[in-house]
Design an enzyme around this catalytic site. Structure first.
Site, short mmCIF file in Angstrom:
data_model
loop_
_atom_site.label_atom_id
_atom_site.label_comp_id
_atom_site.label_asym_id
_atom_site.label_seq_id
_atom_site.Cartn_x
_atom_site.Cartn_y
_atom_site.Cartn_z
NE ARG A 103 4.83 -4.03 -15.70
CZ ARG A 103 4.28 -3.06 -16.48
NH1 ARG A 103 3.87 -3.24 -17.81
NH2 ARG A 103 3.68 -2.10 -15.84
CB THR A 107 12.99 -1.31 -17.64
OG1 THR A 107 12.90 -2.29 -16.75
CG2 THR A 107 14.37 -0.43 -17.00
CG ASP A 198 0.35 -3.82 -9.37
OD1 ASP A 198 0.10 -4.86 -8.96
OD2 ASP A 198 1.42 -3.49 -9.54
CG ASP A 201 0.51 -4.06 -5.59
OD1 ASP A 201 1.12 -4.74 -5.01
OD2 ASP A 201 1.05 -2.87 -6.08
C1 PRP Z 1 2.06 -7.74 -13.83
C2 PRP Z 1 0.85 -8.73 -14.57
C3 PRP Z 1 1.89 -9.37 -15.57
C4 PRP Z 1 2.65 -8.16 -16.11
C5 PRP Z 1 2.08 -7.49 -17.17
O1 PRP Z 1 2.80 -8.59 -13.08
O2 PRP Z 1 0.60 -9.66 -13.56
O3 PRP Z 1 2.32 -10.55 -15.44
O4 PRP Z 1 2.55 -7.30 -15.08
O5 PRP Z 1 2.84 -6.55 -17.88
P1 PRP Z 1 3.59 -6.77 -19.24
O6 PRP Z 1 2.67 -6.98 -20.04
O7 PRP Z 1 3.97 -5.36 -19.47
O8 PRP Z 1 4.77 -7.49 -19.22
P2 PRP Z 1 3.79 -7.70 -12.26
O9 PRP Z 1 5.22 -7.78 -13.02
O10 PRP Z 1 3.70 -6.56 -11.79
O11 PRP Z 1 4.19 -8.77 -11.08
P3 PRP Z 1 3.03 -9.36 -9.97
O12 PRP Z 1 2.22 -10.35 -10.58
O13 PRP Z 1 4.01 -9.98 -8.85
O14 PRP Z 1 2.49 -8.32 -9.33
N1 URA Z 2 0.38 -4.90 -14.37
C1 URA Z 2 -0.64 -4.63 -13.70
O1 URA Z 2 -1.02 -5.16 -12.68
N2 URA Z 2 -1.46 -3.64 -14.30
C2 URA Z 2 -1.36 -3.13 -15.40
O2 URA Z 2 -2.05 -2.13 -15.71
C3 URA Z 2 0.21 -3.34 -16.14
C4 URA Z 2 0.87 -4.21 -15.71
#
Ligand code: PRP
Ligand code: URA
Length: 208
Positions: A103, A107, A198, A201
């Protein structure tokens, strides 16, 4: 819409500790494993089995076994990696595909940066991603899985927001979603509230 909410006292207990901001990554990873194991068991409740004749120490008996048609689990990188191991530990013939979606911090729109999938046609496919927030990542992941031959991929997550569920339903009506929690809403930064922050994280200790 088909949302299956995991209902088990142990799941509730684990979820509370996952949400707790004082939970450190090492514990968070263990809890994520435990909750994903419960979800994996629940999400595969409808797997087909076939009859098998065996010999117990006492007599011949008929049992049921999973057919030699491996199911496929696809973690959405990177946070989805925290949900894969229970599938590997539980199902003998599982295949693993990888899909990298990230993400944008401003945005909240997900960018596809990696894709390595086995053939998906005719296979049961489980997309695992702990957070279903706006639903953008999940909707995109389901589209990619369908482009690779998956008929009706199942989505398995840990926390879902109503907005994400609606977005998945809008793009892919009838998708089965398994989740351990259905939270209230999203905040202004598109994070799930109350949520757990997150996930990636917290899983990998990369937060600020
Ligand atoms: C997080 C999570 C999903 C996404 C959900 O990943 O693991 O993939 O956000 O958000 P959405 O429903 O609004 O698309 P992120 O993009 O933060 O990446 P990461 O897994 O590398 O931390
Ligand atoms: N991704 C995350 O890891 N947490 C949230 O709450 C939304 C998107």
């Amino acid at each position: 819409m088909s949302v299956h909410l995991l209902d088990h006292p142990l799941a509730a207990h684990i979820m509370t500790h996952l949400r707790d901001v004082t939970t450190k990554p090492a514990t968070f990873r263990t809890l994520a494993y435990q909750l994903s194991l419960l979800l994996a068991i629940e999400a595969t409740r409808d797997l087909a089995t076939e009859e098998k004749l065996i010999q117990t120490p006492l007599e011949a008996a008929t049992g049921r076994v999973l057919p030699h048609r491996p199911l496929v689990v696809v973690p959405i990188l990177r946070a989805g990696l925290g949900m894969v191991q229970p599938f590997l530990d539980t199902f003998p013939d599982v295949s693993v595909g990888y899909l990298g979606l990230e993400r944008d911090h401003t945005t909240a729109v997900a960018r596809n940066y990696y894709c390595k999938l086995p053939p998906l046609a005719g296979r049961r496919v489980f997309l695992v991603d702990p957070m279903l927030a706006t639903g953008g990542s999940a909707a995109q992941a389901i589209s990619v899985a369908k482009q690779h031959g998956a008929a009706n991929p199942t989505l398995v997550c840990i926390v879902a927001a109503p907005e994400g569920v609606a977005e998945v339903e809008r793009h892919h009506p009838g998708t089965i979603i398994h989740t351990a929690a259905l939270d209230r809403t999203l905040n202004a930064k598109k994070y799930i509230v109350p949520g757990l922050g997150d996930f990636g994280d917290r899983l990998y200790g990369t937060g600020a």
